[in-house]
Scaffold this active site. Structure first.
Site, mmCIF file in Angstrom:
data_model
loop_
_atom_site.group_PDB
_atom_site.id
_atom_site.type_symbol
_atom_site.label_atom_id
_atom_site.label_comp_id
_atom_site.label_asym_id
_atom_site.label_seq_id
_atom_site.Cartn_x
_atom_site.Cartn_y
_atom_site.Cartn_z
ATOM 1 N N GLU A 88 0.728 -1.097 0.002
ATOM 2 C CA GLU A 88 -0.174 -0.108 0.137
ATOM 3 C C GLU A 88 0.806 1.335 0.043
ATOM 4 O OE1 GLU A 88 -0.808 -2.445 1.888
ATOM 5 O OE2 GLU A 88 -2.560 -3.305 1.324
ATOM 6 N N HIS A 127 -11.668 -4.106 9.682
ATOM 7 C CA HIS A 127 -12.043 -3.914 8.247
ATOM 8 C C HIS A 127 -13.204 -3.317 8.257
ATOM 9 C CE1 HIS A 127 -9.277 -6.951 6.849
ATOM 10 N NE2 HIS A 127 -9.575 -6.632 5.596
#
Lengths: 328, 325
Positions: free
Chosen positions: A60, A129
């Site tokens: 990322e 999440h």
């Protein structure tokens, strides 16, 4: 105007901008062959080819870093981070680099780049999440932050973000992807960054919201209408720059405000907005500003517990009723 | 003598390399003095001792190849062509600085020179370099990106992410590790499981080489070869230059973790007098010519300091500018 989903509106925005400008490129984990884990990039590889639509390693920080370099080198990258939770792995490039480069190099370079990333809770994905990290980005100077609530805004804001010469963090909400709404077909339809919108006019109280919270606020307003309570719903649409003028004008009219934020309450963006309302509307406020927030806990998995942690239509409606019932 | 200098480069180019090394050294030593006087503040990381790397590598690159560096980057910027006086003004925090006084020592930048910045987060520039290399390739430009970093950066995730990515996407990026043996005060073998940094690229199928970073022509030849390989293959390459900083990590660091004997050993390998001896031995320059080069560098640096001193501070409203467009 055709009706389409939030997902398809984003997809259309990407396609239109990639057709319009050959320097627009996009990459991220699983965006090309797999067409995006939320299918926002469906059809892009087929139409634009693998030079412009690229799968990346699960890296990322480098997804953002390569986008920074590409923007410096004359492209307009749109990087996707699969979820905002993974943006935390990219915070060095986002905050230490992307946000600073224009200023620390004396304005000699700007980064026309977008980092798209879905977030929010409500799908029982548990603590790692389900986060709403909008305040993190809003807190940092040098980053524009977009938070669309409707398909039309999703399309118009993403197109504006891609055309903007500043770095934009574009926060999509995972639970809005299937929501439907009318979307202008005009490829020049743009929603300007930094402009809030009154999504519903009203006279008794202003509800300030953004992203999925706007959708819930509108449902709460519809419920409250049955009780002769008139709510004005202001959708922020972007968090940076924050459109103070629109929500301050609304609260000056209604005299009351409820700020709804999906993020954690402590040091959340609702505190900032409540402060600005107090500062801008002190003489017209008829009650202290109320906040409806996510609970200050890591998100539990259990459906029952998760629901408690995220503002719901009934919690928003309850906050409005309470605000109106108190005598000040 | 191993090879004649003229077989590598013409006299003018050799003398220019010498001039640049001397200018870099004089600039850095003037910075140290100005820091002591309080005219330069903040962090100041000096390059003295490592000049052969920046000069050798930059000479080997094309004029429009991108250069990215870390926070010890004054020499890279000046050798690429940044005006010493504007760099000095930046270090003074003045309005005439190369970044209007907003970047300081660690954030020099000049897009007109394809000098794409000094970055102060260890390893932060490695993915950005891959990105500018991607843009160059995408736009069918001939240029490559050269990315300088220290031995400390190879233990950051960015090193592994960027190398993997650069090979995967076949990006024309030349990674130049300046191994000066210390990440601040921690010696390389105490921080790296494999201290031979050039060997660490095998995990990414990236070729690499080690070079004597105290020998400007060795660096030049190695980087020249590597840069042309990167350009032709459109693939990454890594050069590890073994070098040494004569001062501490920054002006705040007295460098007590190094023995006096170790420092003396490396100072005996100082790239500037060593190169001077070779120039003299091969009759490329006379003592008088070399002395004139030193005088010229000193005059340039003195003028830079004067310019920085006399330059105005930024106006207050500058604080709100350049963040957005």
């Amino acid at each position: 105007m055709p009706e389409m989903t939030y997902r398809d509106a984003l997809n259309l925005a990407l396609k239109e901008e990639m057709r319009r400008d050959p320097s627009v490129v996009t990459w991220g984990e699983d965006v090309a062959l797999y067409e995006g884990s939320f299918k926002v990039t469906r059809g892009l590889l087929a139409e634009f080819g693998e030079e412009r639509v690229k799968d990346t390693p699960i890296s990322e920080n480098t997804i953002v870093g390569v986008a920074i370099g590409a923007a410096m080198g004359g492209l307009r990258p749109v990087a996707e981070l699969m979820t905002v939770n993974f943006a935390l792995l990219a915070m060095d490039q986002l905050v230490n680099h992307m946000a600073k480069i224009s200023s620390m190099f004396g304005g000699q370079v700007h980064l026309p780049m977008v980092v798209r990333t879905p977030g929010g809770g409500g799908s029982q994905l548990a603590a790692q999440h389900s986060q709403s990290l909008e305040t993190y980005f809003m807190h940092c100077p040098g980053i524009r932050v977009a938070v669309p609530a409707t398909p039309a805004d999703a399309k118009g804001l993403l197109k504006s973000a891609i055309r903007d010469n500043n770095p934009v963090v574009f926060l999509e909400h995972e639970l809005l992807y299937n929501s439907k709404g009318e979307v202008p077909e005009d490829p020049e339809f743009l929603v300007p960054l930094g402009r809030a919108e009154v999504k519903r006019p009203g006279s008794d109280v202003t509800i300030v919201a953004y992203s999925r919270m706007t959708v819930l606020a509108l449902q709460a307003a519809a419920e409250l209408e049955k009780e002769q309570i008139s709510c004005e719903v202001v959708d922020l649409r972007t968090l940076s720059p924050l459109d103070d003028a629109t929500f301050i004008a609304s609260v000056q009219k209604t005299g009351r405000a409820v700020v709804v934020e999906e993020c954690w309450r402590t040091a959340g963006l609702g505190a900032e907005i409540a402060f600005r309302i107090h500062a801008g509307c002190f003489d017209t406020l008829r009650a202290p500003v109320q906040r409806v927030s996510g609970l200050d806990v890591p998100m539990p998995y259990s459906r029952k517990l998760e629901r408690l942690c995220i503002p719901q239509v009934e919690t928003i409606a309850a906050a409005v009723r309470e605000l109106l019932s108190k005598k000040y | 003598m191993e090879s004649t200098l003229r077989a590598i480069l013409p006299d003018a180019a050799l003398l220019k390399m010498y001039e640049q090394m001397v200018l870099s050294r004089e600039f850095e030593e003037a910075c140290a003095e100005q820091y002591t006087k309080g005219h330069i503040t903040g962090f100041l990381h000096l390059y003295s001792g490592q000049e052969a790397v920046a000069v050798g590598a930059t000479t080997a690159l094309h004029r429009d190849d991108y250069i990215l560096s870390a926070y010890r980057e004054h020499a890279q910027a000046i050798i690429r062509g940044a005006e010493p006086r504007r760099v000095m003004a930046e270090l003074f925090g003045k309005a005439t600085g190369i970044c209007k006084g907003k970047g300081g020592s660690m954030h020099l930048f000049d897009p007109a020179l394809s000098f794409m910045g000094g970055y102060a987060i260890v390893g932060g520039q490695l993915p950005i370099a891959a990105g500018v290399a991607f843009a160059a390739k995408f736009r069918r430009e001939e240029r490559i990106a050269a990315c300088f970093f220290g031995d400390g950066a190879v233990n950051q995730g960015t090193f592994h992410e960027a190398l993997n990515w650069a090979r995967l996407w076949e990006l024309p990026v030349l990674y130049v590790c300046e191994n000066n043996f210390y990440g601040i005060g921690t010696e390389v073998h105490r921080a790296s499981a494999l201290a031979d940094i050039h060997k660490r690229t095998c995990g990414y199928d990236i070729p690499s080489a080690r070079v004597d970073g105290m020998d400007v022509l060795a660096v030049f030849e190695q980087v020249k070869w590597a840069a042309e390989w990167v350009r032709e293959q459109s693939r990454p390459y890594l050069v590890e230059a073994m070098t040494y900083r004569f001062r501490g990590h920054s002006m705040a660091d007295p460098g007590k973790y190094r023995s006096a004997a170790e420092v003396e050993l490396w100072k005996a390998r100082d790239p500037i007098p060593n190169f001077a001896r070779r120039l003299l031995a091969e009759g490329i320059a006379s003592e008088a010519e070399l002395a004139a080069i030193l005088e010229k560098a000193r005059a340039t640096v003195a003028e830079a300091v004067k310019y920085a001193e006399e330059s105005p501070w930024p106006e207050d409203d500058e604080v709100w500018k350049d963040i957005y467009v």
